[in-house]
Design a protein around this motif. Structure first.
Motif, PDB file in Angstrom:
ATOM      1  N   CYS A  72     -57.172 -84.669 -20.758  1.00  0.00           N
ATOM      2  CA  CYS A  72     -57.051 -84.735 -22.226  1.00  0.00           C
ATOM      3  C   CYS A  72     -55.977 -85.736 -22.643  1.00  0.00           C
ATOM      4  CB  CYS A  72     -56.737 -83.351 -22.804  1.00  0.00           C
ATOM      5  SG  CYS A  72     -58.141 -82.236 -22.868  1.00  0.00           S
ATOM      6  N   ILE A  73     -54.869 -85.748 -21.929  1.00  0.00           N
ATOM      7  CA  ILE A  73     -53.814 -86.719 -22.235  1.00  0.00           C
ATOM      8  C   ILE A  73     -54.328 -88.131 -21.974  1.00  0.00           C
ATOM      9  CG2 ILE A  73     -51.582 -87.613 -21.429  1.00  0.00           C
ATOM     10  CD1 ILE A  73     -50.692 -84.654 -21.165  1.00  0.00           C
ATOM     11  N   GLY A  74     -55.062 -88.317 -20.888  1.00  0.00           N
ATOM     12  CA  GLY A  74     -55.643 -89.633 -20.604  1.00  0.00           C
ATOM     13  C   GLY A  74     -56.596 -90.078 -21.694  1.00  0.00           C
ATOM     14  N   LEU A  75     -57.420 -89.142 -22.161  1.00  0.00           N
ATOM     15  CA  LEU A  75     -58.375 -89.474 -23.228  1.00  0.00           C
ATOM     16  C   LEU A  75     -57.670 -89.720 -24.562  1.00  0.00           C
ATOM     17  CD1 LEU A  75     -61.158 -86.888 -22.323  1.00  0.00           C
ATOM     18  CD2 LEU A  75     -61.316 -89.382 -22.127  1.00  0.00           C
ATOM     19  N   SER A  76     -56.589 -89.016 -24.795  1.00  0.00           N
ATOM     20  CA  SER A  76     -55.874 -89.122 -26.067  1.00  0.00           C
ATOM     21  C   SER A  76     -54.901 -90.304 -26.104  1.00  0.00           C
ATOM     22  CB  SER A  76     -55.098 -87.819 -26.315  1.00  0.00           C
ATOM     23  OG  SER A  76     -54.301 -87.903 -27.455  1.00  0.00           O
ATOM     24  N   GLU A  77     -54.138 -90.464 -25.034  1.00  0.00           N
ATOM     25  CA  GLU A  77     -53.058 -91.460 -25.018  1.00  0.00           C
ATOM     26  C   GLU A  77     -53.388 -92.702 -24.195  1.00  0.00           C
ATOM     27  OE1 GLU A  77     -50.377 -90.909 -26.971  1.00  0.00           O
ATOM     28  OE2 GLU A  77     -51.437 -89.060 -27.523  1.00  0.00           O
ATOM     29  N   GLY A  78     -54.439 -92.606 -23.389  1.00  0.00           N
ATOM     30  CA  GLY A  78     -54.819 -93.720 -22.519  1.00  0.00           C
ATOM     31  C   GLY A  78     -54.475 -93.421 -21.069  1.00  0.00           C
ATOM     32  N   PHE A  79     -55.359 -93.842 -20.182  1.00  0.00           N
ATOM     33  CA  PHE A  79     -55.160 -93.579 -18.766  1.00  0.00           C
ATOM     34  C   PHE A  79     -54.142 -94.504 -18.120  1.00  0.00           C
ATOM     35  CE2 PHE A  79     -59.177 -91.493 -19.654  1.00  0.00           C
ATOM     36  CZ  PHE A  79     -59.007 -90.286 -18.974  1.00  0.00           C
ATOM     37  N   THR A  80     -53.591 -95.429 -18.892  1.00  0.00           N
ATOM     38  CA  THR A  80     -52.528 -96.291 -18.372  1.00  0.00           C
ATOM     39  C   THR A  80     -51.185 -95.965 -19.009  1.00  0.00           C
ATOM     40  OG1 THR A  80     -53.030 -97.997 -20.018  1.00  0.00           O
ATOM     41  CG2 THR A  80     -54.129 -98.189 -17.866  1.00  0.00           C
ATOM     42  N   SER A  81     -51.137 -94.907 -19.819  1.00  0.00           N
ATOM     43  CA  SER A  81     -49.881 -94.554 -20.497  1.00  0.00           C
ATOM     44  C   SER A  81     -48.924 -93.843 -19.548  1.00  0.00           C
ATOM     45  CB  SER A  81     -50.168 -93.652 -21.704  1.00  0.00           C
ATOM     46  OG  SER A  81     -50.640 -92.390 -21.275  1.00  0.00           O
ATOM     47  N   ALA A  82     -47.646 -93.916 -19.869  1.00  0.00           N
ATOM     48  CA  ALA A  82     -46.619 -93.250 -19.068  1.00  0.00           C
ATOM     49  C   ALA A  82     -46.789 -91.738 -19.106  1.00  0.00           C
ATOM     50  CB  ALA A  82     -45.223 -93.633 -19.580  1.00  0.00           C
ATOM     51  N   VAL A  83     -47.166 -91.191 -20.248  1.00  0.00           N
ATOM     52  CA  VAL A  83     -47.326 -89.747 -20.351  1.00  0.00           C
ATOM     53  C   VAL A  83     -48.506 -89.273 -19.499  1.00  0.00           C
ATOM     54  CG1 VAL A  83     -48.743 -89.683 -22.451  1.00  0.00           C
ATOM     55  CG2 VAL A  83     -47.213 -87.791 -21.950  1.00  0.00           C
ATOM     56  N   PHE A  84     -49.554 -90.084 -19.360  1.00  0.00           N
ATOM     57  CA  PHE A  84     -50.649 -89.729 -18.445  1.00  0.00           C
ATOM     58  C   PHE A  84     -50.146 -89.729 -17.008  1.00  0.00           C
ATOM     59  CE2 PHE A  84     -53.904 -91.086 -15.422  1.00  0.00           C
ATOM     60  CZ  PHE A  84     -54.770 -89.996 -15.511  1.00  0.00           C
ATOM     61  N   GLY A  85     -49.354 -90.717 -16.644  1.00  0.00           N
ATOM     62  CA  GLY A  85     -48.776 -90.776 -15.299  1.00  0.00           C
ATOM     63  C   GLY A  85     -47.933 -89.553 -14.991  1.00  0.00           C
ATOM     64  N   LEU A  86     -47.142 -89.132 -15.976  1.00  0.00           N
ATOM     65  CA  LEU A  86     -46.328 -87.926 -15.821  1.00  0.00           C
ATOM     66  C   LEU A  86     -47.222 -86.698 -15.633  1.00  0.00           C
ATOM     67  CD1 LEU A  86     -43.608 -86.402 -15.972  1.00  0.00           C
ATOM     68  CD2 LEU A  86     -43.929 -86.334 -18.448  1.00  0.00           C
ATOM     69  N   ALA A  87     -48.243 -86.572 -16.466  1.00  0.00           N
ATOM     70  CA  ALA A  87     -49.164 -85.437 -16.362  1.00  0.00           C
ATOM     71  C   ALA A  87     -49.887 -85.442 -15.015  1.00  0.00           C
ATOM     72  CB  ALA A  87     -50.170 -85.466 -17.514  1.00  0.00           C
ATOM     73  N   LEU A  88     -50.300 -86.609 -14.556  1.00  0.00           N
ATOM     74  CA  LEU A  88     -50.991 -86.712 -13.272  1.00  0.00           C
ATOM     75  C   LEU A  88     -50.075 -86.281 -12.125  1.00  0.00           C
ATOM     76  CD1 LEU A  88     -53.528 -87.494 -11.702  1.00  0.00           C
ATOM     77  CD2 LEU A  88     -52.641 -89.848 -11.633  1.00  0.00           C
ATOM     78  N   GLY A  89     -48.833 -86.709 -12.189  1.00  0.00           N
ATOM     79  CA  GLY A  89     -47.870 -86.305 -11.163  1.00  0.00           C
ATOM     80  C   GLY A  89     -47.673 -84.796 -11.131  1.00  0.00           C
ATOM     81  N   LEU A  90     -47.535 -84.176 -12.297  1.00  0.00           N
ATOM     82  CA  LEU A  90     -47.380 -82.722 -12.362  1.00  0.00           C
ATOM     83  C   LEU A  90     -48.663 -82.009 -11.937  1.00  0.00           C
ATOM     84  CD1 LEU A  90     -45.270 -82.399 -15.623  1.00  0.00           C
ATOM     85  CD2 LEU A  90     -44.504 -82.082 -13.264  1.00  0.00           C
ATOM     86  N   ASN A  91     -49.808 -82.607 -12.234  1.00  0.00           N
ATOM     87  CA  ASN A  91     -51.091 -82.049 -11.804  1.00  0.00           C
ATOM     88  C   ASN A  91     -51.174 -82.029 -10.277  1.00  0.00           C
ATOM     89  OD1 ASN A  91     -53.762 -81.244 -11.582  1.00  0.00           O
ATOM     90  ND2 ASN A  91     -54.579 -82.917 -12.772  1.00  0.00           N
ATOM     91  N   ILE A  92     -50.826 -83.119  -9.660  1.00  0.00           N
ATOM     92  CA  ILE A  92     -50.840 -83.203  -8.192  1.00  0.00           C
ATOM     93  C   ILE A  92     -49.851 -82.205  -7.605  1.00  0.00           C
ATOM     94  CG2 ILE A  92     -50.287 -84.701  -6.223  1.00  0.00           C
ATOM     95  CD1 ILE A  92     -51.428 -87.040  -7.970  1.00  0.00           C
TER      96      ILE A  92
END
Length: 161
Positions: A72-92
């Motif tokens: 959802c963050i990727g779709l909302s903010e972009g899959f290249t955004s820093a907040v997506f990177g943060l969310a992906l790291g926490l997801n992993i």
């Protein structure tokens, strides 16, 4: 200078509650918890509603939640955004923790319960039982990730991908 305003805080909370990331992620978590109970019902023939909020089981509701949030963050903010990177790291981190540390702790709890039963075999009373369902197997985590990603892609209102 920003001044404190209850109206502003109320507006922000309302905005959070109606944002698709919030409700899609929440619905995904609820769906994973319900699926966990229904799949257990198919396997055992009984409803175990106490497993709805419990950890462990198929699918991983923690991973489903984290993955839905990440997508959802990727779709909302972009899959290249820093907040997506943060969310992906926490997801992993969530998925690795579920299959690693929490899974190991659950296996150790199972062993402790067996040892305690042997120790109390000839004695009075019953041993304290340690909760064993703590972590997840890899298929449970993958199922949670698939559920989270699928629900986010299908339920999040977005432009075509």
């Amino acid at each position: 200078m920003n001044t404190f305003s209850w109206a502003h805080i109320g507006h922000d909370i309302l905005g959070m509650l109606i944002h698709p990331t919030f409700w899609v992620t929440g619905l995904c978590w609820l769906a994973a918890c319900l699926l966990k109970v229904l799949l257990l019902r198919l396997r055992t023939g009984e409803f175990h509603w106490n497993r709805f909020f419990g950890s462990g089981g198929m699918p991983s509701s923690h991973t489903a939640f984290a993955t839905a949030l990440t997508v959802c963050i990727g779709l909302s903010e972009g899959f290249t955004s820093a907040v997506f990177g943060l969310a992906l790291g926490l997801n992993i981190l969530t998925a690795v923790d579920a299959t690693g540390l929490r899974r190991s702790a659950g296996l150790q709890a199972e062993l402790l319960n067996k040892m305690a039963l042997k120790l109390y075999k000839n004695g009075k009373g019953s041993p304290p039982k340690v909760r064993e369902q703590l972590g997840h197997t890899l298929p449970e985590v993958l199922a949670g990730a698939l559920l989270g990603a699928a629900m986010a892609f299908f339920a999040f209102p977005h432009q075509g991908i």
